[in-house]
Design an enzyme around this catalytic site. Structure first.
Site, PDB file in Angstrom:
ATOM      1  N   GLU A   1      -1.375  -0.573  -0.699  1.00  0.00           N
ATOM      2  CA  GLU A   1      -0.803  -2.152  -1.125  1.00  0.00           C
ATOM      3  C   GLU A   1      -1.958  -3.209  -0.842  1.00  0.00           C
ATOM      4  OE1 GLU A   1       1.860  -2.649   2.197  1.00  0.00           O
ATOM      5  OE2 GLU A   1       3.692  -1.867   2.131  1.00  0.00           O
TER       6      GLU A   1
ATOM      7  N   HIS B   1       2.177   1.140  -3.063  1.00  0.00           N
ATOM      8  CA  HIS B   1       2.350   1.508  -1.609  1.00  0.00           C
ATOM      9  C   HIS B   1       2.844   2.842  -1.759  1.00  0.00           C
ATOM     10  CE1 HIS B   1       4.986  -2.520  -2.369  1.00  0.00           C
ATOM     11  NE2 HIS B   1       5.566  -2.111  -2.795  1.00  0.00           N
TER      12      HIS B   1
ATOM     13  N   SER C   1       4.092  -3.937  -7.412  1.00  0.00           N
ATOM     14  CA  SER C   1       4.483  -3.202  -6.915  1.00  0.00           C
ATOM     15  C   SER C   1       5.980  -3.296  -8.660  1.00  0.00           C
ATOM     16  CB  SER C   1       5.414  -3.890  -5.767  1.00  0.00           C
ATOM     17  OG  SER C   1       6.614  -2.657  -5.381  1.00  0.00           O
TER      18      SER C   1
END
Length: 279
Positions: free
Chosen positions: A205, A178, A136
């Site tokens: 993800e 994401h 992330s």
């Protein structure tokens, strides 16, 4: 912040951006592969939890990597710029075989670690063969040009993405995470409109791009990676378009690659996974 120079006959280590929300309790395929390219059972993993405000993030990843078989896993409590210059923490980076940067807020990473001795040590570690990856926010920070934030949606729009300097392990790619879950194609295209030299890498993800020393990406994980190649861009209206209006881009190439698929950053050639590999 260009990548550190590789000395002598050494090879650069893997660079491993992960799209976030990676499986930690089940097969943990992405984290297992990260551990494998970081020396496996002999791995000494250093975890940098700076992006997260949760106190247990570092300890959680210590437990995960030890459970997966790492010889050592150590989280460094780097939460201000003084921490990022501590000799004790820099010594851990010197001995690491893998460096893992957790998720959270990527601007915490830039403001706390950017421009410090620790940022330089991470680049130098990768240049001498140490695997460096992150999930992330920890993925976004890896490249030279980082997407700090931007508007979601499929259409690129002028002024709707903000860039900031990353750690500079590579200048070949621009990362967004994401990706499918948060509908981020438009903001990645907007970022590439400013810098079409880089290859856009949109990470779903629980999916990672394993970039080897020869600059070849291999997809690992449950989702897909969207590759946006603007190297043959023939027109961009970004310079003339008013803020908030759609940007016109022509001759942009897009690939969607699943587990086992590859993309060569030198030749710009994508290869589909072998039959059965992504089952």
């Amino acid at each position: 912040m260009s990548p550190s120079k590789v000395e002598g006959d050494k090879k650069r280590g893997y660079i491993v951006p992960i799209g976030g929300a990676e499986d930690k309790e089940g097969q943990a395929e992405v984290l297992r592969e990260f551990l494998r390219v970081s020396k496996g059972e002999k791995a000494r993993i250093v975890i940098i939890p700076t992006a997260s405000k949760l106190e247990d993030t570092g300890r959680r990843y210590e437990k995960i990597f030890k459970k997966l078989g790492a010889d050592e896993a150590k989280a460094l409590p780097v939460f201000n710029r003084d921490d990022a210059g501590k000799t004790e923490w820099l010594d851990y980076l010197e001995r690491a075989t893998g460096i893992f940067i957790t998720g959270g807020n990527q601007l915490r990473l830039t403001t706390i670690i950017g421009g410090t001795a620790m940022a330089k040590a991470i680049r130098k570690a990768n240049a001498r063969g140490v695997t460096v990856g992150g999930t992330s926010a920890g993925a976004a920070i890896l490249s030279e040009h980082m997407i700090a934030y931007g508007e979601e949606g499929n259409t690129p729009k002028a002024g709707k993405v903000s860039l900031a300097p990353g750690f500079g392990l590579t200048n070949r790619i621009m990362i967004d995470q994401h990706f499918r879950q948060r509908d981020r194609l438009g903001r990645l295209l907007s970022a590439l409109a400013y810098n079409p030299f880089a290859v856009g890498v949109g990470l779903d993800e629980d999916t990672a791009a394993f970039i080897n020393p020869d600059r070849k990406i291999t997809v690992c994980g449950a989702g897909a990676i969207t590759i946006v190649d603007a190297s043959e861009l023939t027109h961009s209206s970004i310079a003339e378009t008013k803020e908030g209006r759609p940007v016109c881009l022509t001759n942009v190439r897009l690939h969607v690659l699943t587990h086992g698929g590859t993309f060569d950053l030198e030749t710009r050639k994508a290869t589909a996974p072998e039959p059965g590999v992504d089952d």
